[in-house]
Every structure is written in C-alpha cells, then in structure tokens.
Design a protein around this motif. Structure first.
Motif, short mmCIF file in Angstrom:
data_model
loop_
_atom_site.label_atom_id
_atom_site.label_comp_id
_atom_site.label_asym_id
_atom_site.label_seq_id
_atom_site.Cartn_x
_atom_site.Cartn_y
_atom_site.Cartn_z
N THR A 113 -30.46 -153.79 33.83
CA THR A 113 -29.85 -152.63 33.19
C THR A 113 -31.03 -151.44 33.33
OG1 THR A 113 -30.75 -153.39 30.93
CG2 THR A 113 -28.34 -153.82 31.43
N ALA A 114 -32.23 -151.93 33.01
CA ALA A 114 -33.30 -151.00 33.47
C ALA A 114 -33.59 -150.52 34.81
CB ALA A 114 -34.60 -151.67 32.94
N PHE A 158 -27.16 -143.86 30.24
CA PHE A 158 -27.22 -144.20 28.80
C PHE A 158 -26.45 -145.30 28.39
CE2 PHE A 158 -28.84 -139.77 28.41
CZ PHE A 158 -29.58 -139.79 27.40
N ALA A 159 -25.32 -145.81 29.08
CA ALA A 159 -24.42 -146.83 29.18
C ALA A 159 -25.46 -148.08 28.96
CB ALA A 159 -23.33 -146.72 29.91
N CYS A 160 -26.26 -148.07 30.14
CA CYS A 160 -27.15 -149.16 30.35
C CYS A 160 -28.18 -149.26 29.12
CB CYS A 160 -27.87 -149.00 31.41
SG CYS A 160 -27.33 -149.20 33.16
N ILE A 161 -28.50 -148.35 28.69
CA ILE A 161 -29.44 -148.35 27.38
C ILE A 161 -28.68 -149.02 26.26
CG2 ILE A 161 -30.66 -147.00 25.56
CD1 ILE A 161 -31.60 -145.19 27.71
N THR A 162 -27.41 -148.48 25.96
CA THR A 162 -26.58 -149.17 24.77
C THR A 162 -26.57 -150.89 25.17
OG1 THR A 162 -24.65 -148.31 26.02
CG2 THR A 162 -25.63 -146.90 24.24
N THR A 163 -26.14 -151.15 26.11
CA THR A 163 -25.78 -152.36 26.69
C THR A 163 -26.92 -153.15 26.19
OG1 THR A 163 -24.27 -151.61 28.26
CG2 THR A 163 -25.22 -153.88 28.52
N ALA A 164 -28.18 -152.77 26.75
CA ALA A 164 -29.43 -153.37 26.71
C ALA A 164 -30.02 -153.38 25.34
CB ALA A 164 -30.58 -152.49 27.36
N PHE A 201 -16.78 -156.05 28.27
CA PHE A 201 -17.09 -156.53 29.55
C PHE A 201 -17.41 -155.34 30.53
CE2 PHE A 201 -13.93 -160.32 28.69
CZ PHE A 201 -15.07 -161.13 28.70
N PHE A 202 -16.85 -154.14 30.10
CA PHE A 202 -17.35 -152.84 31.02
C PHE A 202 -18.86 -152.47 31.03
CE2 PHE A 202 -16.81 -148.07 31.58
CZ PHE A 202 -16.26 -148.20 32.99
N GLY A 203 -19.59 -153.51 31.50
CA GLY A 203 -20.96 -153.25 31.42
C GLY A 203 -21.29 -152.02 32.66
N ALA A 204 -22.14 -151.06 32.52
CA ALA A 204 -22.49 -150.26 33.46
C ALA A 204 -23.36 -150.96 34.72
CB ALA A 204 -23.29 -149.21 32.95
N GLY A 205 -23.93 -152.05 34.39
CA GLY A 205 -24.60 -152.79 35.67
C GLY A 205 -23.60 -153.39 36.61
N ASN A 206 -22.44 -153.49 36.02
CA ASN A 206 -21.38 -154.39 36.77
C ASN A 206 -20.61 -153.41 37.95
OD1 ASN A 206 -21.77 -156.36 35.40
ND2 ASN A 206 -19.90 -156.34 34.02
N LEU A 207 -20.93 -151.86 37.49
CA LEU A 207 -20.01 -151.02 38.41
C LEU A 207 -20.66 -151.01 39.92
CD1 LEU A 207 -19.55 -148.18 35.74
CD2 LEU A 207 -18.01 -150.06 36.54
#
Length: 447
Positions: A100-101, A282-288, A19-25
């Motif tokens: 994310t991108a 990098f967190a956005c890349i892994t999420t994507a 749930f801890f998506g970087a985009g949510n921050l």
C-alpha cells in the motif's frame, strides 16, 4: 424497501468495499496489457482466484462457525493457529501493508515530484498510519466513506471511456498459457487470505442486524456475496479490458503502476491522473490503517495480552515501512512463493468446509491439506530461484537452477490450469480419511 433487501444491499456494498483494495487495482490492467486480444480468457481465470474463491471463502467461514479456528482447526488446532498467523503476516507487514505504501509512492507521489525519495514517502505514510492506528478516530472512517465512491467514479470513467474510445487495437500476443497466467495473477489480490479475517466482521455485522438463526444468516451472507462479486467483476473486467486496449500503445517494459497512470492520462488527461492518484493514495492509507489495527488486535490476542497493542502496531509499521522501499514490483515478486504455498490451501479448505456435511471425519481434512501442501510448497520453492540467485549474487556465489523441479511439477495433471495440487489433495484426503475411520476427533468443533 424491505428490511431484508436493504440489509443485503448494505452488507453487500460493505463486503465489496473490504475486498476493493486500492492496491489490487494495479493487477488487472497489466494482465490485459500483456494478453491483448486474449484478455477475456485471462479475465475468467483471474476471476476464479481473485473473486470467486474469496467470496466462497466468506460463505465457507460462515458455514464453519465464523473464525479461522473453526475453518482450519479441522486439520488440527495448532495448524489453525499457524495458518491464521501466516495469513495475518501476509496481508499485514510482509506483503499487503508495504504494498500500500509503495503503491501510494508510485501513483500518488512520484508522478508529481520525482525529487521525493521512497524512504521519505514511506516514513510519512506510516507515521500517518501509526497515528490513526494507535488512537483510532472517526475522521479516517469519514474520509474512507467518501474516498471509495470517488475512486469508483474515477475507475468507472476510465472503464467506460476505454470501451467507447479504446486507446488502440488489441494486440495478438504470442502463444502462452493465458488461463494459467490469469489464474496465478489472481493470487496477488490476496483476497482469499483476507476473506478468512473479513468473514468474522461480516458475520458479526449480519448478526447485529437481527439475523441470529443459521438459515437467515446464510441467506443474507449469500446475497451480500453475490452483490460484492458483481461489483468486483465489473471493476476488474473493465480495468483488464482497458489494459488490453493499451497493448499496442505502451512499451512492454512498463510497470503496473505506470501503466494505470498512463492509461488514465491518455483517456482523461492530467486532471484524471491527479484525481486517480489522490484517490488511490488516500484509499491506500485507509486500507493500511485497517490492516495495521487488525494486525495489532490479532497478535495481541495471539500473545495472550502479554504484548501491548501499541507496541505491536509500532513494530508492524516500522517493519512495513522498511519493506515498502523495495518498490511495488519487488514486493510482488517476493510475494509469489508465499502465495503459491498458501492460496491452494485456502482453496482446498474453502471447498471442504462448504462440503463439510458430506465429509465423514477430520482425517479427510488432514490428508487433503498434506497432499496440497506437498505440491504447493514445492511450487513455491521452485519460484524462489530468482530471489535465491539475487541473494547468492551479493556474495559472488554461482547461481542455482530449480528448472528441473519446475519441469517435474509441470508434468503433474492439471498443472496447465494452476491446480496441480488437486489430484494429490484428493488422494491424500481419501487415504487419510479411510485409514482414520469414522472418528470425528476435534472435527466436532464445527458441528
């Protein structure tokens, strides 16, 4: 450490990381920034739709059987397929993936090199995503394992320092519906939608640990959910307060991404900003990569293996790359109508699945969903006014107004707290349920 306790901790942290998506921050800081001294009211509302409903969704999915067909198929099997497809599109190529991108560009690239265009950034981003999605590698999993702790440490540093040494006094904002603002902003996390897909992964993981009976499975599921919820409360609450402490420091026109960068720079200087930017990028890349692979498997199954996984992830990546160039704020703006239509249905089905033992027949699900969609779709349509007028403006056409519809919807009971759909849902559920009698129909798929 006892096995049960250890497994609860492991699964709980895994769920938190999902749930801890970087985009949510980027959402909590701006919410606090706009509400100042009223930040805690918006935090409570944001927590309902951004934390409580997603976690309850995991429980409900577990209780229903662990997949979208069991969760939404009580309305109708075809509805479940359509519902699952729209959710996958939302957390995939239509909204979450492009976001994310765009977030990576605005936080990880733009502050250090304004000469790089978002087009170039998006192409590089999705080239990396595509490489790792088509040929899965343990490298990206290893990177992800280290990135999440680093990102948590950076965010903890921001949150703690903002409490100890606030950026400024909390502004007293003009009167507005603070609860509704936080409630609707929680939709943007998309976590209630993501829970429909995360639940299958979590439930399978719990089963693999040896908890095959329903009672122990639900117990581990509940404990893990509480751990994940506690982590999200701390992260979102801390960021929201940090944003509130900046409410009199930065101009109100500041964007979500710029606000997070400036808060970090003000608290920890350039070093903190660099670490934050790299971690989030990098967190956005892994999420994507995870979302792209999930979309590939989902649509391959939906098309009965008639379209290859590789072809699907290529199409998803190219389409997401194109949308990413519209920027974070525009993607969020375009996402509002879809989320206003879907989120209430997710909330309704979550609650009904949790109360499934007390629901006599499937027609309650049908009526509740019809009543909810009637209102949520009208609200979504009213929210498209700006988007429609932008489109009409391209052809020199006169703007249209949906103000009358919006005003009408605001007169519905409970509209002030974001659940105008609730009364129609209840009326629809009982009307359809009583007329449907006691026949279960295909409700039995979950029992």
């Amino acid at each position: 450490m006892k096995k049960g306790f250890r497994d609860c901790i492991i699964v709980g942290f895994a769920l938190f990381a999902m749930f801890f998506g970087a985009g949510n921050l980027i959402f909590p800081p701006l919410l606090g920034f706009m509400t100042g001294s009223k930040w805690f009211i918006t935090f409570i509302a944001f927590s309902i739709t951004g934390i409580c409903i997603p976690i309850l969704g995991i429980f409900a999915m577990g209780k229903a059987g662990g997949d979208v067909q069991h969760f939404a198929g009580k309305v109708h099997p075809v509805f479940a397929d359509v519902f699952g497809t729209v959710i996958m599109l939302g957390i995939g190529p239509l909204l979450a993936l492009p976001r994310t991108a765009a977030t990576t560009y605005e936080i990880g690239v733009l502050p250090f090199s304004a000469s790089i265009s978002p087009v170039v950034s998006s192409i590089v981003f999705f080239t990396i995503v595509l490489i790792f999605s088509i040929k899965p590698s343990k490298v990206i999993d290893t990177i992800g394992k280290y990135l999440t702790p680093v990102l948590i440490i950076v965010l903890a540093a921001i949150v703690i320092r903002a409490f100890i040494a606030p950026l400024g006094p909390l502004e007293n904002p003009p009167p507005q519906n603070f609860f509704l603002k936080g409630f609707l902003e929680g939709y943007q996390t998309m976590d209630a939608l993501a829970a429909m897909l995360f639940a299958t992964i979590i439930i399978n993981n719990i089963k693999e640990r040896g908890y095959s009976d329903k009672k122990s499975l639900l117990k581990i599921n509940l404990s893990a959910g509480l751990i994940a919820a506690a982590g999200l409360l701390l992260v979102y609450g801390g960021l929201l307060h940090a944003g509130a402490s900046a409410s009199m420091v930065f101009p109100k026109s500041i964007s979500r991404t710029a606000l997070l960068i400036n808060i970090c720079a003000s608290l920890w200087g350039n070093v903190g900003t660099v670490i934050l930017s790299i971690s989030i990028a990098f967190a956005c890349i892994t999420t994507a990569i995870g979302l792209t692979a999930t979309a590939g498997h989902f649509f391959k199954k939906l098309f009965h293996n008639k379209v290859s996984y590789e072809a699907i992830v290529i199409v998803v990546s190219v389409f997401s790359c194109w949308l990413a160039n519209y920027g974070v704020e525009n993607i969020i703006r375009y996402s509002v109508p879809l989320l206003e239509a879907l989120y209430p249905v997710c909330i309704l089905l979550t609650v009904m699945n949790l109360l499934d033992d007390y629901i006599p027949n499937r027609y309650y699900y049908v009526g509740g969903t019809v009543g909810t969609l009637l209102v949520s779709c009208l609200q979504a349509f009213a929210s498209t006014e700006g988007i429609v007028n932008d489109f009409l403006g391209l052809f020199g056409a006169k703007p249209v107004s949906f103000g009358g519809l919006a005003a009408l919807l605001q007169k519905l009971p409970l509209s002030s707290i974001g659940i105008a759909w609730l009364i129609p849902a209840i009326i629809g559920a009982f009307l359809f349920g009583l007329l449907g009698g006691k026949k279960d129909g295909y409700l039995s798929i979950s029992r």
